[in-house]
Design a protein around this motif. Structure first.
Motif, PDB file in Angstrom:
ATOM      1  N   GLN A  63       2.159   2.054  -3.232  1.00 41.38           N
ATOM      2  CA  GLN A  63       1.002   2.624  -4.255  1.00 41.38           C
ATOM      3  C   GLN A  63       1.126   3.985  -4.120  1.00 41.38           C
ATOM      4  OE1 GLN A  63      -3.163   1.078  -3.853  1.00 41.38           O
ATOM      5  NE2 GLN A  63      -3.580   2.712  -4.719  1.00 41.38           N
ATOM      6  N   LEU A  66       2.789  12.457  -9.160  1.00 38.80           N
ATOM      7  CA  LEU A  66       1.983  13.981  -8.905  1.00 38.80           C
ATOM      8  C   LEU A  66       3.087  14.732  -8.482  1.00 38.80           C
ATOM      9  CD1 LEU A  66      -0.749  14.838  -8.480  1.00 38.80           C
ATOM     10  CD2 LEU A  66      -0.781  14.567  -5.866  1.00 38.80           C
ATOM     11  N   GLY A  86      -1.971  12.467 -16.107  1.00 34.35           N
ATOM     12  CA  GLY A  86      -1.141  11.857 -15.355  1.00 34.35           C
ATOM     13  C   GLY A  86      -1.211  12.161 -13.906  1.00 34.35           C
ATOM     14  N   ALA A  87      -1.409  13.656 -13.486  1.00 34.80           N
ATOM     15  CA  ALA A  87      -1.797  14.012 -12.154  1.00 34.80           C
ATOM     16  C   ALA A  87      -3.151  13.507 -11.777  1.00 34.80           C
ATOM     17  CB  ALA A  87      -1.880  15.518 -12.291  1.00 34.80           C
ATOM     18  N   PHE A 142       0.716  -0.949   0.139  1.00 35.85           N
ATOM     19  CA  PHE A 142       0.093  -0.121   0.128  1.00 35.85           C
ATOM     20  C   PHE A 142       0.883   1.350  -0.053  1.00 35.85           C
ATOM     21  CE2 PHE A 142      -3.698  -2.587   1.185  1.00 35.85           C
ATOM     22  CZ  PHE A 142      -4.544  -1.554   0.324  1.00 35.85           C
ATOM     23  N   SER A 172      -6.475   6.582  -2.771  1.00 35.15           N
ATOM     24  CA  SER A 172      -7.069   5.233  -2.420  1.00 35.15           C
ATOM     25  C   SER A 172      -6.339   4.444  -1.733  1.00 35.15           C
ATOM     26  CB  SER A 172      -7.509   4.648  -3.770  1.00 35.15           C
ATOM     27  OG  SER A 172      -6.499   4.409  -4.874  1.00 35.15           O
ATOM     28  N   ALA A 173      -4.879   4.682  -1.699  1.00 37.72           N
ATOM     29  CA  ALA A 173      -3.844   3.699  -1.015  1.00 37.72           C
ATOM     30  C   ALA A 173      -3.928   4.043   0.587  1.00 37.72           C
ATOM     31  CB  ALA A 173      -2.580   3.807  -1.464  1.00 37.72           C
ATOM     32  N   GLY A 198       2.193   7.018  -6.661  1.00 35.38           N
ATOM     33  CA  GLY A 198       1.352   8.136  -6.987  1.00 35.38           C
ATOM     34  C   GLY A 198       1.824   9.445  -6.640  1.00 35.38           C
ATOM     35  N   ALA A 231      -2.469  10.002 -10.772  1.00 37.03           N
ATOM     36  CA  ALA A 231      -1.808   9.869  -9.777  1.00 37.03           C
ATOM     37  C   ALA A 231      -2.404  10.121  -8.082  1.00 37.03           C
ATOM     38  CB  ALA A 231      -0.422  10.812  -9.596  1.00 37.03           C
ATOM     39  N   PHE A 232      -3.105  11.313  -8.387  1.00 39.30           N
ATOM     40  CA  PHE A 232      -4.128  11.729  -7.423  1.00 39.30           C
ATOM     41  C   PHE A 232      -4.866  10.574  -6.924  1.00 39.30           C
ATOM     42  CE2 PHE A 232      -7.201  14.563  -5.179  1.00 39.30           C
ATOM     43  CZ  PHE A 232      -6.671  15.047  -4.398  1.00 39.30           C
ATOM     44  N   THR A 233      -5.468   9.853  -7.645  1.00 39.18           N
ATOM     45  CA  THR A 233      -6.414   8.815  -7.309  1.00 39.18           C
ATOM     46  C   THR A 233      -5.476   7.735  -6.571  1.00 39.18           C
ATOM     47  OG1 THR A 233      -8.158   9.364  -8.980  1.00 39.18           O
ATOM     48  CG2 THR A 233      -8.232   7.043  -8.150  1.00 39.18           C
ATOM     49  N   PHE A 234      -4.498   7.474  -7.209  1.00 41.89           N
ATOM     50  CA  PHE A 234      -3.728   6.413  -6.969  1.00 41.89           C
ATOM     51  C   PHE A 234      -3.143   6.627  -5.386  1.00 41.89           C
ATOM     52  CE2 PHE A 234       0.059   3.339  -8.025  1.00 41.89           C
ATOM     53  CZ  PHE A 234      -0.921   2.603  -8.588  1.00 41.89           C
ATOM     54  N   VAL A 235      -2.833   7.741  -5.136  1.00 36.04           N
ATOM     55  CA  VAL A 235      -2.281   8.103  -3.767  1.00 36.04           C
ATOM     56  C   VAL A 235      -3.533   8.053  -2.767  1.00 36.04           C
ATOM     57  CG1 VAL A 235      -1.291   9.964  -2.089  1.00 36.04           C
ATOM     58  CG2 VAL A 235      -0.576   9.694  -4.605  1.00 36.04           C
ATOM     59  N   VAL A 290      -6.570   1.596 -11.167  1.00 38.31           N
ATOM     60  CA  VAL A 290      -6.124   1.555  -9.886  1.00 38.31           C
ATOM     61  C   VAL A 290      -6.938   0.383  -9.232  1.00 38.31           C
ATOM     62  CG1 VAL A 290      -6.525   2.826  -7.834  1.00 38.31           C
ATOM     63  CG2 VAL A 290      -6.127   4.141  -9.597  1.00 38.31           C
TER      64      VAL A 290
END
Lengths: 110, 247
Positions: free
Chosen positions: A73, A81, B46-47, A70, B56-57, A77, B50-54, B92
């Motif tokens: 991940q 970002l 990409g941003a 996690f 949701s983790a 991200g 990446a925002f969703t990736f961060v 994701v």
């Protein structure tokens, strides 16, 4: 500009407080289990006969490995970002600098 | 919002997969079109991913004594419209299903429907509504992000209620039970996510103004012909600039 920074700081503070305050008020009496696993428990309570008919193709060997993945991940991200925001900011700084040296449309030439 | 692997009866699993599939395919084409027609959007795309990736983790504690994670799908929906998020969100979920044993392949359809379809669309609707009511960009972003988060979890609760109706109180009883698990816990997270969205868009409005204007998120600064710009009084030119900055 200063007011802008203050607003940013207050927003960050609000986000931190939003999650820190419940933790402090709670004083360690809750387990903070994930809602996803809570939902699974509720399913098992209300439908005890239900058998999950498929297993995860891969399960992390331990909770440590799982939280590591996690973190991976979130890190991926975060890197992406940060890269994008850094590039955008760098581009703007570069534009400002070239604007200053080449001289943007000067008002007194009008 | 991740329904665990195998925890939806086969009929439901297939049904939700069929329901989500067209959105994801449409989303994939929307992403392709965006990249082809506006290559300069790729960075922001990409941003958004990446925002969703961060988000949701990250599992966060909430007032109810449970923890849960935000979704982060609202940002991309506001920037690129919801179809794009149908693809990014599903990617994701696939990552989490395959590597983290979080969610699953059989429940991917249902999870994609809540996380990558309903969430982004509901968030986008809230964003548009807030802006139409004069809420401004940041007000709209806050509403859009928070609603996308909440709507995702409400959808999950309803999906589970549909699959596992209560033996006595039926569908409504089951819905109340699953909403009890998800909804209240999610409220502080939705607010937090709204604030994070405001922070992100504050950075973007300063540093990515040309992109936001092209995407229609910000009203473009009136483009002046070079001759006209020179004719304009300096004060007047500066005046319109300031007005833009205020928005």
């Amino acid at each position: 500009m200063r007011r802008r920074h203050l607003t940013t700081a207050l927003l960050v503070l609000a986000v931190v407080a939003l999650f820190a305050v419940p933790l402090l008020l709670d004083g360690g009496s809750s387990e903070y289990a994930g809602t996803d696993s809570r939902a699974t428990e509720v399913v098992q309570e209300s439908a005890p006969d239900y058998e999950p008919w498929f297993e995860s193709v891969f399960s992390p060997g331990s909770t440590e490995i799982e939280s590591g993945l996690f973190a991976l991940q979130a890190a991926l991200g975060g890197v992406a970002l940060g890269y994008v925001l850094g590039r955008l900011r760098g581009r703007r700084t570069a534009e400002q600098t070239t604007g200053r040296t080449t001289g943007q449309p000067e008002p007194d030439r009008a | 919002m991740h329904i665990a692997e195998g925890f939806l009866p086969p009929v439901h699993a297939v049904g939700w997969t069929i329901a989500a599939a067209p959105f994801v395919v449409h989303g994939a084409r929307a992403v392709g079109k965006e990249v082809r027609e506006r290559p300069e959007s790729t960075l922001l795309l990409g941003a958004a991913g990446a925002f969703t990736f961060v988000l949701s983790a990250i599992k966060l504690p909430s007032v109810t004594g449970s923890s849960s994670h935000p979704t982060g799908t609202g940002a991309g929906a506001i920037l690129f419209r919801p179809p794009v998020m149908a693809l990014l969100g599903t990617v994701v979920l696939l990552f989490q299903a395959l590597l983290l044993a979080h969610g699953g392949l059989t429940t991917l359809g249902a999870n994609a429907f809540s996380f990558a379809v309903v969430g982004p669309w509901a968030g986008y609707a809230a964003y548009r509504l807030t802006r139409r009511c004069g809420g401004g960009l940041l007000g709209g972003v806050f509403a859009g992000m928070a609603v996308a988060d909440l709507a995702t979890y409400i959808t999950t609760a309803l999906q589970l209620a549909l699959a596992f109706p209560d033996t006595e109180s039926g569908l409504a009883g089951a819905a109340a039970k699953f909403l009890g698990v998800f909804a209240v816990t999610q409220i502080p997270l939705a607010i937090g996510e709204g604030l994070l969205g405001v922070l992100l868009f504050r950075v973007l409005t300063v540093n990515a103004r040309p992109e936001l204007e092209r995407l229609g998120v910000l009203t473009p600064t009136p483009v002046l012909e070079p001759e006209k710009a020179r004719v304009l009084e300096p004060e007047k030119a500066r005046g319109t600039d300031d007005e833009e900055g205020q928005r």
